[in-house]
Design a protein around this motif. Structure first.
Motif, short mmCIF file in Angstrom:
data_model
loop_
_atom_site.label_atom_id
_atom_site.label_comp_id
_atom_site.label_asym_id
_atom_site.label_seq_id
_atom_site.Cartn_x
_atom_site.Cartn_y
_atom_site.Cartn_z
N UNK A 139 0.84 -1.19 0.00
CA UNK A 139 0.00 0.00 0.00
C UNK A 139 0.88 1.24 0.00
N UNK A 140 0.34 2.33 -0.52
CA UNK A 140 1.09 3.58 -0.56
C UNK A 140 1.10 4.28 0.80
N UNK A 141 2.27 4.80 1.18
CA UNK A 141 2.31 5.72 2.32
C UNK A 141 1.53 6.98 1.93
N UNK A 142 0.91 7.62 2.91
CA UNK A 142 0.11 8.81 2.64
C UNK A 142 1.01 9.98 2.23
N UNK A 143 0.43 10.95 1.53
CA UNK A 143 1.16 12.17 1.19
C UNK A 143 1.66 12.81 2.48
N UNK A 144 2.85 13.39 2.43
CA UNK A 144 3.45 13.97 3.63
C UNK A 144 4.26 12.97 4.42
N UNK A 145 4.27 11.70 3.98
CA UNK A 145 5.04 10.64 4.63
C UNK A 145 5.83 9.86 3.58
N UNK A 146 6.97 9.31 4.00
CA UNK A 146 7.83 8.52 3.11
C UNK A 146 8.33 7.30 3.87
N UNK A 147 8.80 6.30 3.13
CA UNK A 147 9.30 5.09 3.78
C UNK A 147 10.47 4.51 3.01
N UNK A 148 11.23 3.65 3.72
CA UNK A 148 12.31 2.89 3.10
C UNK A 148 11.79 1.52 2.67
N UNK A 149 12.68 0.68 2.18
CA UNK A 149 12.30 -0.67 1.77
C UNK A 149 11.76 -1.48 2.95
N UNK A 150 10.77 -2.30 2.69
CA UNK A 150 10.28 -3.25 3.69
C UNK A 150 9.45 -2.63 4.79
N UNK A 151 8.81 -1.50 4.55
CA UNK A 151 8.00 -0.84 5.59
C UNK A 151 6.80 -1.71 5.97
N UNK A 152 6.50 -1.75 7.28
CA UNK A 152 5.44 -2.61 7.80
C UNK A 152 4.25 -1.85 8.37
N UNK A 153 4.46 -0.58 8.72
CA UNK A 153 3.41 0.14 9.44
C UNK A 153 3.19 1.52 8.82
N UNK A 154 1.93 1.95 8.66
CA UNK A 154 1.67 3.23 8.00
C UNK A 154 2.03 4.47 8.82
N UNK A 155 2.23 4.29 10.13
CA UNK A 155 2.61 5.44 10.95
C UNK A 155 4.05 5.35 11.44
N UNK A 156 4.46 4.17 11.89
CA UNK A 156 5.83 4.02 12.40
C UNK A 156 6.87 3.99 11.28
N UNK A 157 6.56 3.30 10.19
CA UNK A 157 7.53 3.16 9.11
C UNK A 157 7.32 4.17 7.99
N UNK A 158 6.12 4.64 7.81
CA UNK A 158 5.88 5.75 6.88
C UNK A 158 6.10 7.03 7.68
N UNK A 159 7.30 7.59 7.54
CA UNK A 159 7.74 8.69 8.41
C UNK A 159 7.30 10.05 7.86
N UNK A 160 6.94 10.94 8.79
CA UNK A 160 6.53 12.29 8.39
C UNK A 160 7.73 13.07 7.85
N UNK A 161 7.50 13.86 6.82
CA UNK A 161 8.55 14.74 6.31
C UNK A 161 8.95 15.73 7.40
N UNK A 162 10.25 16.03 7.49
CA UNK A 162 10.72 17.02 8.46
C UNK A 162 10.23 18.42 8.11
N UNK A 163 10.26 19.32 9.10
CA UNK A 163 9.96 20.72 8.83
C UNK A 163 10.92 21.24 7.76
#
Length: 211
Positions: A139-163
């Motif tokens: 599944x796609x991480x939401x806009x405003x979030x990015x992930x590395x290979x093998x991400x398992x969780x939409x909040x913990x592994x799909x990380x928010x973009x920094x300020x």
């Protein structure tokens, strides 16, 4: 003269005037006595093997990780990309799984498999995740979030973009800098804010603003 005797179970004799019987060939069995042909009673059943002289279609069970087609004299290792069910039958590995040594294994979280007959699962690409086992797609991480290979969780592994950085699209692996004249002082944003117009350099301290 000696009386003729019927061949025992597991044996046959296809010739006249013989003083001995032959063992039924491997892969076949003799379920009754007095058989007169080398086909004996028939082929060994799928999931079982029959050495020479076998007396039943289910003489010996195939071991773990091996497969016996109908008429097998010996068990053979299962190929990769297939699995053996509890009844000893062979099946192609389905999507969402990997198969080796005759075993069916669901892909772990962070992995997927979109093809059949595979022996490995694939890691979710950057910008994607999967939080369940046995997945055939990530599944796609939401806009405003990015992930590395093998991400398992939409909040913990799909990380928010920094300020100071944003990502307006979903399913991305990296954040991007804000354009000149804009800023973003919050994490996980999809767009930048417009810097206020001023004659001084007051906006320099805002993330992403150009003086």
């Amino acid at each position: 003269s000696p009386a003729c005797a019927a061949c025992a179970i597991g044996e046959y004799q296809d010739g006249d005037g013989q003083g001995y019987c032959k063992a039924c060939p491997g892969g076949r069995y003799g379920g009754v006595g007095g058989i007169a042909h080398s086909n004996c009673s028939g082929l060994c059943s799928e999931g079982y093997f029959c050495p020479a002289g076998s007396k039943g279609a289910t003489e010996k069970v195939c071991g773990v990780g091996t497969y016996c087609a109908p008429g097998s004299a010996i068990p053979r290792p299962a190929s990769v990309g297939v699995y053996i069910d509890e009844a000893g039958k062979l099946h192609n590995c389905p999507i969402g799984h990997k198969c080796f040594a005759g075993k069916l294994i669901a892909c772990s979280r962070g992995e997927y498999q979109d093809q059949t007959t595979q022996f490995l699962c694939k890691s979710c690409e950057g910008g994607k995740y999967v939080n369940e086992t046995g997945a055939s797609a990530c599944k796609n991480c939401a806009a405003g979030r990015v992930s590395n290979l093998g991400a398992k969780d939409p909040t913990e592994d799909c990380m928010r973009c920094d300020a100071g950085k944003v990502q307006p699209k979903d399913g991305q692996s990296s954040c991007v800098d804000g354009a000149a004249g804009k800023y973003q002082d919050e994490k996980g944003s999809t767009v930048c804010k417009q810097c206020a117009k001023c004659a001084s350099n007051a906006n320099r301290n805002r993330e992403g603003c150009a003086g």
